[in-house]
Design an enzyme around this catalytic site. Structure first.
Site, PDB file in Angstrom:
ATOM      1  N   ASP A   1      -2.526   1.158   7.903  1.00  0.00           N
ATOM      2  CA  ASP A   1      -1.325   1.967   7.585  1.00  0.00           C
ATOM      3  C   ASP A   1      -0.146   1.581   8.475  1.00  0.00           C
ATOM      4  O   ASP A   1       0.629   2.429   8.910  1.00  0.00           O
ATOM      5  CB  ASP A   1      -1.654   3.460   7.746  1.00  0.00           C
ATOM      6  CG  ASP A   1      -2.731   3.890   6.773  1.00  0.00           C
ATOM      7  OD1 ASP A   1      -3.483   4.814   7.114  1.00  0.00           O
ATOM      8  OD2 ASP A   1      -2.833   3.281   5.694  1.00  0.00           O
TER       9      ASP A   1
ATOM     10  N   ASN B   1       0.848  -1.187   0.000  1.00  0.00           N
ATOM     11  CA  ASN B   1       0.000   0.000   0.000  1.00  0.00           C
ATOM     12  C   ASN B   1       0.884   1.237   0.000  1.00  0.00           C
ATOM     13  O   ASN B   1       1.991   1.224   0.550  1.00  0.00           O
ATOM     14  CB  ASN B   1      -0.889   0.030   1.253  1.00  0.00           C
ATOM     15  CG  ASN B   1      -1.795   1.261   1.301  1.00  0.00           C
ATOM     16  OD1 ASN B   1      -2.435   1.618   0.311  1.00  0.00           O
ATOM     17  ND2 ASN B   1      -1.810   1.933   2.448  1.00  0.00           N
TER      18      ASN B   1
ATOM     19  N   SER C   1       4.920   6.904   1.909  1.00  0.00           N
ATOM     20  CA  SER C   1       5.517   5.626   2.307  1.00  0.00           C
ATOM     21  C   SER C   1       4.827   4.480   1.579  1.00  0.00           C
ATOM     22  O   SER C   1       3.611   4.516   1.374  1.00  0.00           O
ATOM     23  CB  SER C   1       5.332   5.385   3.825  1.00  0.00           C
ATOM     24  OG  SER C   1       5.805   6.496   4.574  1.00  0.00           O
TER      25      SER C   1
ATOM     26  N   HIS D   1       0.925   5.231   1.167  1.00  0.00           N
ATOM     27  CA  HIS D   1       0.228   6.124   2.086  1.00  0.00           C
ATOM     28  C   HIS D   1       0.931   7.481   2.065  1.00  0.00           C
ATOM     29  O   HIS D   1       2.167   7.533   2.160  1.00  0.00           O
ATOM     30  CB  HIS D   1       0.247   5.542   3.508  1.00  0.00           C
ATOM     31  CG  HIS D   1      -0.426   6.410   4.524  1.00  0.00           C
ATOM     32  ND1 HIS D   1      -1.794   6.525   4.628  1.00  0.00           N
ATOM     33  CD2 HIS D   1       0.090   7.228   5.472  1.00  0.00           C
ATOM     34  CE1 HIS D   1      -2.076   7.373   5.596  1.00  0.00           C
ATOM     35  NE2 HIS D   1      -0.961   7.803   6.132  1.00  0.00           N
TER      36      HIS D   1
END
Ligand code: GRF
Length: 195
Positions: free
Chosen positions: A144, A106, A135, A108
């Site tokens: 997250d 992911n 990030s 973020h």
């Protein structure tokens, strides 16, 4: 390596990832999947000849498990080796994540572990940060969270607004995510640190 990319909106990160998977890159996109059938990124993916699918989360209301059971169908059909969440705005349950743990990434828009969650740019300015950025991390059940695979760091300038900062960070997202994916697809977990 087959890469499925999950989006919710314009998909600018998806486009950057797709456009990077060429030549001797060890991965190729196999699916672009959205929780919104109107997501602009779906057209961009289709224009690039990538299979797309959409599963609207709204009919499922709060029943995340039921939504994810539907989301799994096109995903399992695509047989991805790696899943990239790219501007995907739905929280995934621990059950879903555990199916793909160790192969789901992911991006973020903050320097994790700072500013998990939403409105990261406004919060960074409000907090008086002098630096900010984005990030890429491995997805775990906690939001997250998870091992950091890459970060891009920029300075917050006087006069920066949440909008101007978001625009600057987004440019770096488009550099960071493809660099991390290439390394990750090569089995290399060394963090990418930009600039
Ligand atoms: C952007 O705010 C970006 O910072 C975050 O998701 C949002 C949409 O990204 N990662 P995209 O253009 O849909 O990739």
């Amino acid at each position: 390596k087959r890469v499925a990319i999950l989006i919710s909106g314009g998909g600018s990160n998806m486009v950057s990832l797709v456009d990077s998977m060429v030549g001797d890159h060890p991965a190729r996109p196999c699916l672009v999947l959205s929780n919104d059938a109107e997501a602009g990124g779906l057209k961009k993916a289709a224009a690039r000849g990538i299979p797309t699918a959409a599963v609207d989360h709204r009919p499922f209301k709060g029943d995340r498990a039921a939504f994810e059971a539907e989301l799994l169908k096109p995903l399992e059909q695509a047989q991805p080796d790696i899943i990239c969440l790219a501007g995907f705005m739905r929280v995934l349950t621990g059950d879903f994540v555990s199916r793909f743990q160790g192969r789901m990434l992911n991006i973020h828009p903050s320097l994790l572990p700072k500013f998990k969650g939403l409105n990261t740019h406004a919060r960074a300015i409000e907090a008086g940060e002098t630096e900010h950025g984005c990030s890429v991390h491995e997805v775990t059940a906690a939001l997250d969270d998870g091992p950091i695979l890459g970060q891009a760091r920029i300075r917050i300038e006087a006069g920066d607004s949440a909008e101007s900062l978001a625009a600057k960070v987004l440019i770096w997202e488009h550099k960071l995510y493809p660099a991390v994916l290439r390394r990750y697809a090569n089995g290399d977990r060394t963090p990418v640190l930009l600039p």
